[in-house]
Enzyme design. Structure first.
Site, PDB file in Angstrom:
ATOM      1  N   GLU A 105      39.172  34.530  37.119  1.00  0.00           N
ATOM      2  CA  GLU A 105      37.545  33.862  37.694  1.00  0.00           C
ATOM      3  C   GLU A 105      36.823  33.877  36.673  1.00  0.00           C
ATOM      4  OE1 GLU A 105      36.671  35.009  42.002  1.00  0.00           O
ATOM      5  OE2 GLU A 105      38.506  34.126  42.514  1.00  0.00           O
ATOM      6  N   GLU A 123      46.871  30.604  45.355  1.00  0.00           N
ATOM      7  CA  GLU A 123      47.011  31.825  46.617  1.00  0.00           C
ATOM      8  C   GLU A 123      46.143  30.352  47.207  1.00  0.00           C
ATOM      9  OE1 GLU A 123      42.966  33.446  45.458  1.00  0.00           O
ATOM     10  OE2 GLU A 123      44.063  34.469  43.691  1.00  0.00           O
TER      11      GLU A 123
END
Length: 554
Positions: A357, A464
């Protein structure tokens, strides 16, 4: 209402006829029309705008060849038609006072349809993010995509929306910097029914994911003599497309979970077991017990592993003791961490999420300098050159309102990391998490985003994938997976899923991304007495690892 759940080309039409012969000698003709989907995309900034997709679709006067006809001022400010040096017409919004001061056109949306949007954008100076917005009239404004526009050249803004109800909306443009003029040309908004969308998916799957195989069976002692009536049985030993699932520590406690997982998946990502806060909860006390046991289980069952993650750039998810370190002490601790975890699993993984991220957060950049992440990718590659090194982010495909991680900004960050001096040989990977909300997934935006990301030539993985609970959760998950599978640039898909025995729980959301969705939170303790079987074929594992870590260059 528009779904906000994650939010020169002529019009091509073809008519397909199916002819049926009836017993009466008559021929019955059944026809249906379809619109050919335009998958073109570019990140290049062009001297002249590209063509108008779909002839503009349902947009009136899309090329502004009739001045401002069909368009109106939105908010305050002014609009006008201008001509380029090549006599090309385009629209300009100027004297803007608020971000959405621009121009708009009213369009009618139909419930259940997807709408792909495209336009060519420029600003009068510097560079600035420009978004397309759809106003519903009841005060709701839904983003449909964004682009970082530049001065002196035209950039393609490609996005889309999904309509949850039939209504008339305003299609308009937004830029938070009101000092900039917004220049727009060749606007298009093209509707697709779900049937048409599925047709395009199936068409691409047939082309990209399938191929014909011809078997020739001959006698061993009679060269060239074919065997008539031979029966051939084919058993698939491994799927060609890497479809996997997140695995959490409960796999070490439950035989049912083990059997469920091993019977379905040949690829996995550990939800938390390899993360820093799991392996070094207290400074200087490393504990890889859980991660090692999970690696052993995966190898014993011929399951390939994506490494997740070396670092997480979110300050919230650092080990508690890391949060209070001085920059110099952090540098020492981070160096010890990356050397430890990457070396420990060298040669065992097909990928690493090196700095997780990295567009949303900047913990390491803020403390160690703007090139911290680029340096860690370099270090990871030197320690283990086998895995593909991924930039893993959320909201890039699932939510069009998060400008930080728009496809254009994602590509920019990818280039900053992998074009950093010395990083040119690192095999890059694009990781898009895909945490979708409970409503209709915005497949139009998802597809547009994948097309833009695909211009890099870098393999894309959904890492994910999840859908928040709702009445249509299974249907929406299937739609997302099919959309990913139908795209030629997508080379893998990992879901966040598991049986009830995993005791998975939701812990709230951050925007449209679940923070610890389905077990992606803190670790627990496994059954210490569990015995792990040995991997069946080390030679075969090395051969498969090599297949999924083939070098690729930006």
């Amino acid at each position: 209402m528009i779904s906000s759940s994650e939010c020169t080309m002529p019009l091509f039409l073809w008519l397909t006829f199916v002819l049926f012969y009836s017993g009466s000698g008559q021929i019955t003709q059944v026809g249906f029309s379809d619109v050919q989907y335009d998958a073109s995309a570019t990140t290049q900034c062009l001297a002249e705008p590209g063509g108008t997709m779909y002839g503009g679709g349902i947009i009136i006067n899309p090329e502004f060849s009739h001045g401002t006809a069909g368009w109106a001022v939105f908010g305050k400010g002014a609009i006008e038609e201008r001509l380029s040096r090549t006599k090309n017409s385009f629209m300009v919004a100027y004297n803007r006072k608020r971000p959405m001061d621009s121009f708009s056109q009213k369009v009618r949306l139909e419930k259940g349809k997807f709408y792909t949007f495209s336009a060519w954008i420029q600003v009068n100076e510097g560079s600035e993010t420009v978004s397309v917005i759809f106003g519903t009239g009841d005060g709701e404004f839904v983003p449909g995509g964004s682009i970082v526009a530049e001065q002196g050249c035209w950039s393609l803004l490609k996005g889309g929306i999904a309509a949850n109800s039939s209504s008339t909306v305003d299609a308009l443009f937004e830029s938070k910097n009101t000092s900039k003029e917004i220049w727009v040309d060749n606007v298009a908004l093209q509707p697709f029914s779900k049937k048409q969308w599925r047709f395009h998916q199936d068409e691409r799957i047939e082309k990209v994911r399938k191929s014909r195989v011809r078997f020739q069976i001959t006698y061993a002692n009679k060269r060239g003599l074919g065997v008539r009536g031979a029966k051939v049985f084919v058993k698939q030993t491994r799927p060609g497309f890497p479809f996997g699932c997140g695995m959490n520590f409960h796999i070490l406690e439950s035989t049912d979970y083990q059997n469920w997982f091993a019977s379905r998946f040949r690829f996995t990502t550990f939800t938390n077991a390899m993360k820093w806060y799991s392996t070094e909860e207290k400074q200087g006390q490393e504990n890889y017990t859980i991660a090692d046991a999970m690696v052993m289980f995966a190898q014993a069952n011929d399951i390939l592993i994506r490494g997740h993650n070396v670092f997480w750039d979110d300050p919230k998810y650092q080990p508690d003791w890391v949060k209070t370190l001085s920059p110099e002490d952090l540098r020492i601790a981070a160096e010890r961490r990356i050397n430890s975890v990457v070396s420990r699993y060298a040669g065992e993984l097909i990928a690493w999420d090196v700095v997780n991220e990295n567009l949303h957060f900047s913990f390491f950049e803020d403390n160690l300098g703007e090139n911290a992440s680029s340096i860690y990718y370099s270090t990871a590659y030197k320690l283990d050159p086998t895995p593909r090194m991924f930039l893993n982010e959320y909201n890039t495909i699932e939510y069009c309102g998060d400008e930080k991680v728009s496809p254009g900004n994602y590509i920019k960050r990818l280039e900053e990391i992998f074009w950093y001096p010395g990083n040119e040989d690192i095999p890059p990977g694009i990781g898009v998490q895909g945490h979708f909300g409970p409503g209709q997934p915005n497949l139009a935006y998802m597809r547009s985003s994948l097309e833009i990301l695909a211009t890099t030539g870098v393999p894309i993985w959904l890492t994910e994938v999840s859908v928040e609970p709702g009445v249509n959760q299974a249907q929406y998950l299937e739609e997302i997976l099919r959309e990913a599978y139908s795209h030629p640039a997508v080379e893998g898909d990992h879901n966040v899923c598991g049986p009830r025995v995993c005791r998975l729980q939701y812990h709230g959301s951050r925007g449209h991304k679940l923070q610890q969705h389905a077990g992606w939170g803190r670790r627990g303790q496994p059954d210490r007495g569990m015995e792990m079987p040995r991997f069946r074929s080390l030679h075969r594992r090395r051969r498969v690892l090599q297949h999924y870590t083939t070098p690729w260059r930006l």
